[in-house]
Design an enzyme around this catalytic site. Structure first.
Site, PDB file in Angstrom:
ATOM      1  N   ASP A 258       3.689  -6.394  -0.432  1.00 15.38           N
ATOM      2  CA  ASP A 258       4.033  -6.119  -1.812  1.00 15.38           C
ATOM      3  C   ASP A 258       3.635  -7.371  -2.597  1.00 15.38           C
ATOM      4  O   ASP A 258       3.152  -8.347  -2.036  1.00 15.38           O
ATOM      5  CB  ASP A 258       5.537  -5.798  -1.924  1.00 15.38           C
ATOM      6  CG  ASP A 258       5.869  -5.039  -3.189  1.00 15.38           C
ATOM      7  OD1 ASP A 258       6.892  -4.347  -3.224  1.00 15.38           O
ATOM      8  OD2 ASP A 258       5.068  -5.138  -4.159  1.00 15.38           O
TER       9      ASP A 258
HETATM   10  C1  GLC Z   1       5.794  -4.301  -7.388  1.00 15.33           C
HETATM   11  C2  GLC Z   1       6.347  -3.108  -6.643  1.00 15.33           C
HETATM   12  C3  GLC Z   1       5.292  -2.275  -5.967  1.00 15.33           C
HETATM   13  C4  GLC Z   1       4.036  -2.266  -6.819  1.00 15.33           C
HETATM   14  C5  GLC Z   1       3.479  -3.672  -6.818  1.00 15.33           C
HETATM   15  C6  GLC Z   1       2.224  -3.792  -7.685  1.00 15.33           C
HETATM   16  O1  GLC Z   1       6.570  -5.441  -7.137  1.00 15.33           O
HETATM   17  O2  GLC Z   1       7.386  -3.393  -5.709  1.00 15.33           O
HETATM   18  O3  GLC Z   1       5.827  -0.949  -5.811  1.00 15.33           O
HETATM   19  O4  GLC Z   1       3.076  -1.363  -6.281  1.00 15.33           O
HETATM   20  O5  GLC Z   1       4.436  -4.629  -7.252  1.00 15.33           O
HETATM   21  O6  GLC Z   1       2.549  -3.628  -9.017  1.00 15.33           O
END
Ligand code: GLC
Length: 742
Positions: A258
């Site tokens: 993430d």
């Molecule tokens: C965020 C979210 C994830 C998302 C990523 C990119 O922190 O947890 O679901 O796809 O960052 O934006």
């Protein structure tokens, strides 16, 4: 002489080509052998780019091998990119589709594939390679701020919806990222919180939906979560990412983190986390240093590089797709409408209050009737060209509205929006209902045929919900429902509630005061039109709850271990539910708890009304080489067309492991049945799907004996039963890993 020079030149070209081969589907090993350590490490870490403004992240390009930058963008309810660009007169809006929870409420995998096929077209045509969706984390507790992005409290329904979602998106030749793997079931302290979960609850609930999604959807990528699981960051956990995900389940795509930058880059790379997003130079440096000091072996490095190259050769970018930046948004708006129509849940309809004639004079209450909640906030929010609000939708459907209310609501909404912009980030902008004076309601009741109250809730990434004024109604909402029911019922007029919410709220204390309750959740940019089409009977409601509506929040066993109070979050030194969250409820989540303990609920799992009624008949069960196949006929016994969702619950034989009273093992939705029409549905269950996870033997075990098979219109509304006899016990051993005691 000339020939000799040409021969030498050709030789040099050949050597040079061998030294830096252009990537193809067939020469990945040659490319790996030709890459420098710097290039290999760079490929495992995201880069910054402006290729598609508003995209969340990118993967590294290496020109000399013809490796392109690829584009990763959110989110589950539609593509999330910036809708306008500097010096560019074109716009780049995407379609705001129904949220994941509403799609799951359809219980219709074909519908989900239709909706996500449209989303995937926008991903492709706007030049994106992977959509960072679906979010599949289980609804462990109603207060998780991101439940709106997720599907269900049940792992089978969640997994089947996720697999359908993946198939729809990827049918366009673009990828998905099933997230957040795993046990990211709260937003509070999500970057560091340690989920402490038993192996059984992990296998049967929190990993099971991912297992189904990966085996039946075959996603290009999986996104590991920020949090820890039983002491290890998931992104650094070899047993989770390699032993289970890649070796046991056969996942052959890439795992990306993430969007963070944890110290443990090296542990992540070794664990099988192939890509660090959004990516920073210090992560490249850490990988290089680790290869040089031997902490990362050449085999581990090349394994991850190979996974990245196998991903890259699938992408539209690598295959030179000429995207148009012109997806068919008009067609997709129709898909958004249909997706919502097929999923909205009718919770109450006393005396067939609905459908309405469509010509009534309506007093429309609630700030959300104007400031309609089409979706949630954070990375799951779509930059939409428009959102239809309830006022416009009802007028379009033919209703006449009481204008005194709309103007009052609009003034208030504009004020609150301005205030929210001043005081809150996107996740904390809560809907604040306005009090309507009783005298005004008294007059409106006399001047109109009925009342419709759109009760709204926001939900968003980065914050969990509260009990007071969020799960439970605010005083203004409670007073409004009370006053509407008194004043309109005094004149024999109806009150209809529309729940425009992102997660479960309290309903038991007030549902008796009103005549009908419709649950559209946050239904996307066309959702208000879908609501109007159901209110007028143009569409018969066929949605079913993908989770339980409890009488009280505290009825959920997980409420003893969930950070429901923001003050705790800000209090210093609080560890429980902040630094760690113990899933002490084990497998007793949702209906598994309520159905087994016989605890009262406000609305049960799988519940939803129709404008017609259905009869189940000619049930047949036959053993197959692997499990059983059930067929059941469903007949429309009412006077209008409608669709039914048949849910197949199994109760295991007594003895051995303690098991839930029943578990959902299959489901199927009929086509639209005309009055009197029947359809025979076929539902299949494998022996493996009958099994429970035994920690003592680290194996899935299906006991021999008689399994009770129940066919229901909800988990409580069982219409037909049968039996299946498993002659001999079966066992599927798996790796004994991820123990909380490890
Ligand atoms: C965020 C979210 C994830 C998302 C990523 C990119 O922190 O947890 O679901 O796809 O960052 O934006």
């Amino acid at each position: 002489m000339k020939k000799a020079i040409l021969t030498i030149a050709a030789a040099i070209m050949t050597i040079a080509a061998m030294a830096q081969p252009k990537l193809t589907k067939d020469n990945i090993d040659d490319v790996i052998n030709a890459m420098t350590l710097q290039e290999k490490a760079s490929l495992l870490v995201g880069v910054r780019s402006s290729l598609v403004p508003g995209a969340a992240g990118y993967t590294c390009g290496i020109d000399r091998f013809g490796i392109p930058v690829t584009v990763l963008a959110d989110g589950p309810a539609g593509l999330r990119i910036r809708p306008t660009r500097e010096g560019d007169s074109k716009t780049y809006y995407a379609t705001g589709m129904p949220i994941g929870t509403l799609l799951a409420s359809s219980w219709d995998t074909e519908l989900v594939e239709t909706v996500t096929k449209a989303i995937g077209e926008e991903v492709l045509e706007y030049g994106v390679d992977v959509l960072l969706a679906p979010g599949v984390n289980l609804h462990r507790n109603p207060l998780c701020g991101r439940n709106f992005e997720y599907f269900s409290e049940d792992p089978l329904l969640s997994g089947k919806m996720a697999a359908a979602y993946v198939r729809g998106i990827q049918s366009n030749g673009v990828g998905t990222s099933v997230k957040h793997f795993a046990t990211n079931n709260q937003e509070t302290n999500r970057l560091e919180n340690n989920s402490i979960v038993s192996q059984r609850a992990l296998r049967e609930l929190y990993l099971k939906n991912f297992e189904i999604a990966i085996k039946e959807g075959k996603p290009w990528t999986v996104m590991s979560s920020y949090n820890k699981l039983n002491g290890n960051y998931t992104q650094q956990d070899y047993d989770l990412l390699t032993t289970i995900l890649k070796k046991e389940w056969g996942f052959d795509g890439i795992v990306m983190t993430d969007w963070g930058n944890k110290e443990g880059t090296v542990k992540s790379a070794k664990a099988g986390n192939d890509l660090m997003e959004p990516g920073r130079q210090n992560e490249v440096d850490r990988i290089i240093a680790a290869v040089q000091d031997g902490s990362i072996s050449k085999e581990e490095l090349d394994r991850n590089v190979r996974n990245m190259l196998n991903y890259i050769i699938r992408t539209p970018k690598f295959n030179g797709y000429n995207f148009t930046n012109k997806p068919d948004l008009a067609a997709h708006a129709k898909v958004a409408l249909k997706g919502a129509e097929e999923s909205i849940v009718l919770l109450k309809n006393d005396n067939a209050c609905l459908p309405l004639k469509g010509t009534e004079k309506v007093a429309l209450y609630g700030v959300t009737s104007i400031d309609f909640v089409a979706g949630g906030t954070g990375s799951g929010e779509v930059n939409k060209a428009y959102v239809v609000n309830m006022e416009d939708a009802l007028i379009k459907a033919g209703f006449t509205l009481d204008n005194t209310l709309a103007d009052f609501n609009r003034t208030y909404v504009n004020y609150k929006k301005a205030e929210n912009r001043l005081n809150h980030g996107w996740a904390q902008a809560k809907v604040k209902e306005i009090a309507v004076p009783l005298s005004a309601i008294h007059e409106q009741a006399a001047a109109n045929d009925m009342a419709i109250y759109v009760l709204g809730r926001n939900a968003g990434e980065g914050a969990d919900r509260n009990i007071n004024g969020d799960f439970e109604l605010t005083e203004a909402e409670r007073d409004l429902i009370r006053d509407l029911s008194v004043e309109y019922h005094a004149l024999g007029k109806k009150v209809v509630i529309v729940l425009n919410i992102g997660g479960v709220i309290e309903t038991a204390s007030w549902k008796g005061l009103v005549d009908a309750i419709l649950l559209p959740w946050s239904p996307g940019q066309e959702g208000a039109n879908a609501i109007a089409n159901i209110l007028t009977g143009k569409v018969s409601p066929s949605g079913k709850l993908p989770m339980t509506f409890p009488v009280k929040y505290q009825d959920h066993p997980s409420s003893l271990n969930f950070p429901y109070d923001w003050n705790l979050f800000h209090a210093r030194g609080v560890k429980k539910d902040f630094e760690y969250t113990k899933y002490e409820e084990g497998i007793w989540v949702g209906y598994r708890h309520f159905a087994t303990r016989g605890a009262e609920v406000s609305y049960p799992f799988g519940y939803g009304l129709s404008y017609t009624s259905f009869e189940y008949s000619t049930l047949a069960i036959k053993a197959t080489a692997d499990g059983f196949e059930a067929t059941i006929a469903v007949t429309n016994k009412g006077s209008v067309a409608g669709k039914e969702v048949v849910q197949l619950y199994v109760s295991a034989p007594e003895g051995g492991l303690e098991k839930p009273a029943c578990e959902l093992k299959a489901f199927a939705k009929t086509k639209e049945l005309k009055p009197g029409e029947s359809q025979t549905l076929t539902l299949k269950v494998s022996n493996y799907e009958l099994a429970s996870f035994n920690e003592a033997t680290s194996a899935w075990e299906a006991a021999s004996g008689r399994y009770s098979i129940r066919f229901g219109s909800s988990v409580q509304d069982i219409r037909a039963t049968a039996e299946f006899k498993l002659k001999k016990a079966l066992s599927w051993p798996v790796n004994n890993v991820l123990s909380p005691e490890r």
